[in-house]
Scaffold this active site. Structure first.
Site, PDB file in Angstrom:
ATOM      1  N   HIS A  52       0.835  -1.225  -0.068  1.00  0.00           N
ATOM      2  CA  HIS A  52      -0.039  -0.030   0.040  1.00  0.00           C
ATOM      3  C   HIS A  52       0.984   1.270  -0.074  1.00  0.00           C
ATOM      4  CE1 HIS A  52       1.174   0.201   4.235  1.00  0.00           C
ATOM      5  NE2 HIS A  52       0.760  -0.899   4.593  1.00  0.00           N
TER       6      HIS A  52
HETATM    7  P1  TYD Z   1      -1.279  -2.871   8.283  1.00  0.00           P
HETATM    8  O1  TYD Z   1      -1.002  -1.315   8.016  1.00  0.00           O
HETATM    9  O2  TYD Z   1      -2.158  -3.151   7.065  1.00  0.00           O
HETATM   10  O3  TYD Z   1       0.239  -3.481   8.344  1.00  0.00           O
HETATM   11  P2  TYD Z   1       1.253  -3.743   7.039  1.00  0.00           P
HETATM   12  O4  TYD Z   1       1.246  -2.545   6.231  1.00  0.00           O
HETATM   13  O5  TYD Z   1       2.644  -3.891   7.659  1.00  0.00           O
HETATM   14  O6  TYD Z   1       0.811  -4.922   6.314  1.00  0.00           O
HETATM   15  O7  TYD Z   1      -1.673  -3.030   9.734  1.00  0.00           O
HETATM   16  C1  TYD Z   1      -1.957  -4.213  10.024  1.00  0.00           C
HETATM   17  C2  TYD Z   1      -3.147  -4.241  11.005  1.00  0.00           C
HETATM   18  O8  TYD Z   1      -2.828  -3.426  12.277  1.00  0.00           O
HETATM   19  C3  TYD Z   1      -4.569  -3.273  10.428  1.00  0.00           C
HETATM   20  O9  TYD Z   1      -5.669  -4.047  10.896  1.00  0.00           O
HETATM   21  C4  TYD Z   1      -4.475  -1.912  11.129  1.00  0.00           C
HETATM   22  C5  TYD Z   1      -3.730  -2.382  12.474  1.00  0.00           C
HETATM   23  N1  TYD Z   1      -2.901  -1.221  12.709  1.00  0.00           N
HETATM   24  C6  TYD Z   1      -2.967  -0.355  13.867  1.00  0.00           C
HETATM   25  O10 TYD Z   1      -4.127  -0.494  14.554  1.00  0.00           O
HETATM   26  N2  TYD Z   1      -2.205   0.770  14.122  1.00  0.00           N
HETATM   27  C7  TYD Z   1      -1.359   1.017  13.544  1.00  0.00           C
HETATM   28  O11 TYD Z   1      -0.546   2.270  13.744  1.00  0.00           O
HETATM   29  C8  TYD Z   1      -0.951   0.148  12.391  1.00  0.00           C
HETATM   30  C9  TYD Z   1       0.317   0.368  11.473  1.00  0.00           C
HETATM   31  C10 TYD Z   1      -1.666  -0.818  11.946  1.00  0.00           C
END
Ligand code: TYD
Length: 134
Positions: A52
């Site tokens: 993303h």
């Molecule tokens: P995500 O940003 O999709 O992780 P990555 O980019 O590493 O694959 O986040 C995974 C999950 O964690 C999603 O349900 C949102 C949650 N999250 C939070 O609650 N707070 C945060 O600061 C982050 C980065 C993610």
């Protein structure tokens, strides 16, 4: 847009027979004020994170333990950064598509972020991202 803004930033390493110590300070070492820190760990072999872009959020990614690759894509340029030392990190400006993969066993990724968590800041559609980055 090009990937010019992305860069590996070396942090200080305080060598000590008791163990080494590195430090990161907002503005001084990373070009933003740190609003949030999160970490990624226990990644199963072959798993991919990210996939993303952020509209506003800037990040600084450090491999505190182990190694992994961060693939950055500006829309017309793509580059892979291999992180495997705890005394340098990757600065990721806003508006860059990023993916993290090739996590080694027991790797630990620390991510410092410039804004509080905001689901509305994410772009998950690569075609839309490509369009926006033109
Ligand atoms: P995500 O940003 O999709 O992780 P990555 O980019 O590493 O694959 O986040 C995974 C999950 O964690 C999603 O349900 C949102 C949650 N999250 C939070 O609650 N707070 C945060 O600061 C982050 C980065 C993610």
């Amino acid at each position: 847009m090009k990937l010019d803004g992305a860069s590996i930033i070396q942090l200080s390493k305080n060598y000590d027979r008791r163990g080494n110590l590195s430090v990161v300070e907002e503005v001084k070492n990373v070009p933003f004020k740190i609003k949030r820190a999160y970490w990624i760990y226990d990644v199963p072999g072959g798993e991919v994170r990210g996939g993303h872009a952020y509209l506003q959020n800037q990040e600084f990614i450090v491999a505190l333990s182990g190694s992994f690759d961060v693939i950055l894509d500006s829309g017309n340029e793509r580059k892979t950064y291999s992180l495997n030392r705890s005394y340098y990190g990757l600065y990721v400006p806003k508006g860059i598509w990023r993916q993290m993969e090739n996590f080694s066993t027991n790797s630990l990724a620390l991510i410092l972020a410039s804004i509080p968590f905001d689901p509305g800041d994410y772009i998950y559609d690569y075609a839309l991202f490509k369009e926006m980055s033109e």
